[in-house]
Scaffold this active site. Structure first.
Site, PDB file in Angstrom:
ATOM      1  N   ASP A  21      -2.512 -20.323  -4.063  1.00 15.78           N
ATOM      2  CA  ASP A  21      -2.000 -19.922  -2.747  1.00 15.78           C
ATOM      3  C   ASP A  21      -0.697 -20.663  -2.416  1.00 15.78           C
ATOM      4  O   ASP A  21      -0.488 -21.791  -2.855  1.00 15.78           O
ATOM      5  CB  ASP A  21      -3.066 -20.245  -1.690  1.00 15.78           C
ATOM      6  N   HIS A  38       6.553 -15.638  -5.887  1.00 15.96           N
ATOM      7  CA  HIS A  38       5.605 -15.156  -6.908  1.00 15.96           C
ATOM      8  C   HIS A  38       6.142 -15.428  -8.317  1.00 15.96           C
ATOM      9  O   HIS A  38       5.383 -15.752  -9.220  1.00 15.96           O
ATOM     10  CB  HIS A  38       5.312 -13.664  -6.714  1.00 15.96           C
ATOM     11  N   LEU A 132      -9.361 -21.694 -25.186  1.00 22.10           N
ATOM     12  CA  LEU A 132      -9.519 -21.445 -23.739  1.00 22.10           C
ATOM     13  C   LEU A 132      -9.658 -19.949 -23.453  1.00 22.10           C
ATOM     14  O   LEU A 132      -8.961 -19.131 -24.050  1.00 22.10           O
ATOM     15  CB  LEU A 132      -8.267 -21.989 -23.019  1.00 22.10           C
TER      16      LEU A 132
HETATM   17  C1  FPP Z   1      -0.859 -16.127  -3.023  1.00 23.53           C
HETATM   18  O1  FPP Z   1       0.263 -16.604  -2.340  1.00 23.53           O
HETATM   19  C2  FPP Z   1      -0.464 -15.533  -4.299  1.00 23.53           C
HETATM   20  C3  FPP Z   1      -0.695 -14.258  -4.705  1.00 23.53           C
HETATM   21  C4  FPP Z   1      -1.417 -13.255  -3.904  1.00 23.53           C
HETATM   22  C5  FPP Z   1      -0.189 -13.752  -5.997  1.00 23.53           C
HETATM   23  C6  FPP Z   1      -0.463 -14.654  -7.152  1.00 23.53           C
HETATM   24  C7  FPP Z   1       0.352 -14.198  -8.284  1.00 23.53           C
HETATM   25  C8  FPP Z   1       1.011 -15.005  -9.135  1.00 23.53           C
HETATM   26  C9  FPP Z   1       0.955 -16.462  -9.074  1.00 23.53           C
HETATM   27  C10 FPP Z   1       1.834 -14.415 -10.208  1.00 23.53           C
HETATM   28  C11 FPP Z   1       1.066 -13.744 -11.296  1.00 23.53           C
HETATM   29  C12 FPP Z   1       0.255 -14.670 -12.122  1.00 23.53           C
HETATM   30  C13 FPP Z   1      -0.299 -14.346 -13.307  1.00 23.53           C
HETATM   31  C14 FPP Z   1      -1.086 -15.366 -14.045  1.00 23.53           C
HETATM   32  C15 FPP Z   1      -0.118 -13.036 -13.946  1.00 23.53           C
HETATM   33  P1  FPP Z   1       0.689 -15.941  -0.951  1.00 23.53           P
HETATM   34  O2  FPP Z   1       1.675 -14.882  -1.239  1.00 23.53           O
HETATM   35  O3  FPP Z   1      -0.536 -15.484  -0.220  1.00 23.53           O
HETATM   36  O4  FPP Z   1       1.345 -17.165  -0.249  1.00 23.53           O
HETATM   37  P2  FPP Z   1       1.406 -17.459   1.319  1.00 23.53           P
HETATM   38  O5  FPP Z   1      -0.018 -17.669   1.787  1.00 23.53           O
HETATM   39  O6  FPP Z   1       2.229 -18.702   1.409  1.00 23.53           O
HETATM   40  O7  FPP Z   1       2.064 -16.262   1.957  1.00 23.53           O
END
Ligand code: FPP
Length: 244
Positions: A21, A38, A132
């Site tokens: 997050d 992201h 892993l």
């Molecule tokens: C949460 O941060 C993150 C996500 C919903 C997306 C996670 C995706 C990645 C890390 C990239 C892809 C990874 C792989 C391994 C393919 P948020 O956007 O909710 O952050 P915020 O709460 O600060 O708005």
């Protein structure tokens, strides 16, 4: 890797789940687009996968995209799906070198067909690797996973023409989850100072130890992973059994 925490010989968690997050906030603080957050989040994910592999962790579940994340703008959803596709293609050599197996948790039917195909191929190409196991939780929701498991169970019974089981059991439901062979997570980490489960591994996480980190996911490092594991190693796990 240069961990600031020296891990003891206490047992390592076999299975770690991470709620990654804080990508959006990371970007906002830097006055950049959420998509940049992201992109940085993906770099962190690669770093943490390598660190977990080096530490000989057996299973790592990454919460990439939830069943609720479709509510985000089409632009953000499209960007994350593009990142996933790129990740699956570009990392294949890395998985081969490190004997990392890719698996999926979540409903493939709700994914764009090209992503579902890439994911199925990556899972197939790495199926025999004994290092892993990285489980990508993609179009994943804990409640949805339980509902699909119960559906599968009933379907299998219908096929056997046995009708509804006399007794609904935990084993019966568990055996129909997406990856029934994977042990329950020992440690679930959430970054970015939020204290919620957000529908992650609801069934499997019943007795997981939780670790919350204030650091935003794009700023996470191998040292943070070691700190989380070290905190886990100091916990006393009783699984509801009470004090000895
Ligand atoms: C949460 O941060 C993150 C996500 C919903 C997306 C996670 C995706 C990645 C890390 C990239 C892809 C990874 C792989 C391994 C393919 P948020 O956007 O909710 O952050 P915020 O709460 O600060 O708005």
């Amino acid at each position: 890797m240069a961990p600031s925490v020296v891990l003891t010989s206490s047992p390592l968690p076999r299975h770690i789940g991470i709620i990654m997050d804080g990508n959006g906030r990371w970007a906002q603080r830097k006055k950049q687009l959420r998509t940049q957050g992201h992109l940085e989040g993906l770099k962190t994910a690669k770093k943490i996968v390598k660190a977990a592999s080096d530490l000989h962790i057996k299973f790592l579940t990454l919460y990439v995209f939830s069943t609720e994340n479709w509510k985000r703008t089409a632009e953000e959803v499209g960007f994350i799906m593009g990142l996933v596709k790129q990740y699956l293609k570009a990392e294949l050599d890395f998985y081969r070198e490190n004997r990392i197996r890719i698996r999926h948790a979540g409903d493939p039917e709700g994914l764009p067909p090209d992503i579902a195909r890439e994911l199925a191929e990556a899972c197939e190409d790495t199926r025999s690797f004994e290092g892993l196991q990285v489980i990508l939780a993609l179009n994943y929701g804990g409640r949805d996973a339980i509902v699909r498991a119960v559906g599968r169970w009933f379907d299998s019974l219908e096929k056997l023409e046995k009708g509804i089981p006399a007794k609904i059991t935990e084993e019966g439901i568990r055996g129909c989850l997406d990856n029934p062979d994977i042990p329950d997570p020992d440690l679930i980490i959430r970054t970015a100072g939020e204290y919620r489960t957000s529908n992650f591994l609801l069934w499997e996480g019943a007795y997981a130890e939780y670790y919350f980190s204030e650091t935003l996911w794009p700023d996470w490092t191998e040292a943070d992973l070691c700190a989380a594991i070290s905190a886990y190693q100091q916990r006393e796990r009783r699984f509801g059994g009470g004090n000895p």
